[in-house]
Design an enzyme around this catalytic site. Structure first.
Site, short mmCIF file in Angstrom:
data_model
loop_
_atom_site.label_atom_id
_atom_site.label_comp_id
_atom_site.label_asym_id
_atom_site.label_seq_id
_atom_site.Cartn_x
_atom_site.Cartn_y
_atom_site.Cartn_z
N HIS A 39 -2.82 20.50 38.78
CA HIS A 39 -2.74 21.16 40.09
C HIS A 39 -2.53 20.16 41.21
O HIS A 39 -1.77 20.39 42.14
CB HIS A 39 -4.02 21.97 40.35
N LYS A 104 -11.81 31.76 34.62
CA LYS A 104 -13.11 32.43 34.53
C LYS A 104 -13.99 31.93 35.65
O LYS A 104 -13.84 30.79 36.09
CB LYS A 104 -13.77 32.17 33.17
#
Lengths: 186, 283
Positions: A39, A104
């Site tokens: 990222h 999650k």
């Protein structure tokens, strides 16, 4: 009432705007993997105005670092990692055309706001169900940053990959809704 | 003095790692099954069913239960009347760990803390293992092993209270830690609570508490009562499986308590996800 949808990538805003927190979605098509290190590299490229290793428009990013594949298999176990570590990067990804994330655990307000503003969806996959989820991946190819090992960016083909809508485009949060429903206050 | 071959230790460690990577222990499987049967939230019940299917697939197809195959954590009780022939015990444990992780296609998850460079090609594949040694009576080596994932470790906390905080202060602290964690550590959880000792003793005790069989009763009746009380309080939080809401947030609370300094009340909370991969072997 929770609904079940089948969606194929790339997603459109028409797809994402019909989804509500708690809906179950079976995903098909291509999704891309990225964790913390990837990222950072992707957002650096966006900020420098450089080309990304894949087309962000309508894309779904899966926060996962799979186990190595056994010989003859596309991938090993591949369940989601905890998403908050990507909170500082996700709004930039959504702003630049990505429409979905799979992970999650809870996201911060900036990510929820970005989902609303850019019609993005945060999907939850079942943490710790890596064997089951790995079997829903039919092909995997490292397309960037191989030096990151399990954290490299992979292009995955998925078939009926099961996810639940956590944060929708209306600002709803399944974690807050679900917990409020079952919390017992003395 | 019993002599144990270095290579026998390597093999035993390798086998336990391969086993735990792919087979959920009976106590964890049963606890998830019970939670599934008892859960009132339809979403949580569905996800608990997925976890049982996942465990079945992993076992049948020898696939890792979870992609986070953990750091390898060992508590090793070495009998004073045995010795290792052909090398050091620590090296044998590390060698077995590396072989097990490689052979079973488990993930190499150790890295350098700042550059984040993976250590698989430098220090070793998923090395170093985390090893806590103790010396005990006898001529055997007792090994307790767990594959400890990062998501649940990240929400674990420790502090040192003044003695006046007492049991009520500890219970409130555990509640706060689990409440703040929400769905991040992959509930339903086992919660290890280390009490007393010093700062690091409480931490190690909270880790060791997670190795106990889920559902077993604490030998100390006072701690057994406290475990039951904390479990009820934590399940009132409503977090549920994967944080999606439900009545089954915690499978078990395990406490290890130690004598401590007259000035202190250390407490540590170590959190274990539902994929409680642990085993006990004797060499």
């Amino acid at each position: 009432m929770s609904k079940t949808y089948n969606l194929t990538t790339p997603l459109t805003k028409e797809d994402t705007q019909k989804l509500k927190a708690g809906d179950i979605v079976l995903l098909n098509g291509t999704i891309y993997t990225a964790r913390d290190a990837a990222h950072k590299k992707l957002v650096d490229l966006i900020e420098a105005g450089e080309e990304l290793p894949f087309d962000l428009i309508g894309s779904i990013i899966y926060f996962v670092g799979p186990t190595p594949p056994k010989p003859g298999e596309p991938i090993g176990s591949a369940g989601p990692t905890t998403s908050y570590r990507m909170d500082s990067y996700s709004p930039t990804m959504l702003k630049n055309g990505s429409l979905g994330m799979i992970g999650k655990g809870k996201r911060n307000q900036a990510v929820k706001d970005a989902c609303k503003e850019y019609s993005g969806i945060y999907f939850g996959a079942t943490g710790g169900a890596g064997a089951l989820l790995g079997k829903k991946i039919t092909s995997a190819e490292v397309i960037a940053y191989p030096e990151l090992g399990p954290e490299a960016v992979r292009k995955l083909t998925v078939k009926d990959f099961p996810v639940t809508v956590i944060n929708d485009t209306f600002g709803n949060d399944l974690y807050q809704i679900g917990r409020a429903k079952y919390e017992v206050k003395d | 003095m019993r002599e144990i071959q270095y290579q026998d230790v390597v093999t035993a460690i390798k086998n336990v790692i391969i086993h735990c990577g792919t087979i959920l222990p009976d106590d964890a499987y049963k606890a998830i099954k019970d939670a599934h049967d008892n859960e009132k939230s339809p979403v949580a019940k569905e996800v608990l069913a997925q976890l049982l299917i996942n465990a079945d697939i992993a076992k049948d197809e020898k696939r890792p239960l979870c992609q986070d195959t953990g750091l390898a954590v060992f508590f090793v009780n070495v009998g004073a009347d045995c010795r290792i022939i052909g090398g050091l015990l620590r090296d044998a444990i590390n060698e077995g760990t590396e072989q097990g992780y490689k052979d079973a296609y488990l993930r190499a998850s150790t890295c350098e803390p700042f550059s984040r460079a993976n250590l698989k090609d430098t220090v070793g594949y998923n090395l170093p293992a985390i090893i806590h040694f103790d010396i005990v009576a006898g001529d055997k080596i007792e090994v307790e092993y767990a594959a400890k994932g990062g998501g649940s470790e990240n929400v674990s906390r420790a502090t040192v209270f003044p003695p006046a905080a007492g049991k009520a202060g500890i219970i409130e602290y555990v509640k706060q830690v689990i409440s703040d964690a929400g769905g991040n550590p992959c509930p339903p959880l086992t919660v290890g609570v280390g009490i007393g000792g010093t700062f690091e003793k409480a931490g190690i005790s909270s880790k060791h508490a997670l190795f106990r069989t889920i559902g077993s009763v604490n030998k100390d009746p006072e701690m057994a009562e406290m475990e039951a009380e904390i479990k009820v309080e934590l399940n009132k939080l409503g977090i549920g499986t994967m944080g999606m809401g439900g009545i089954e947030t915690v499978l078990a609370v395990h406490i290890e308590s130690n004598p401590c300094h007259i000035a202190s009340l250390p407490v540590s909370v170590n959190v274990q996800c539902h994929s409680s991969r642990h085993a006990h072997i004797t060499i």
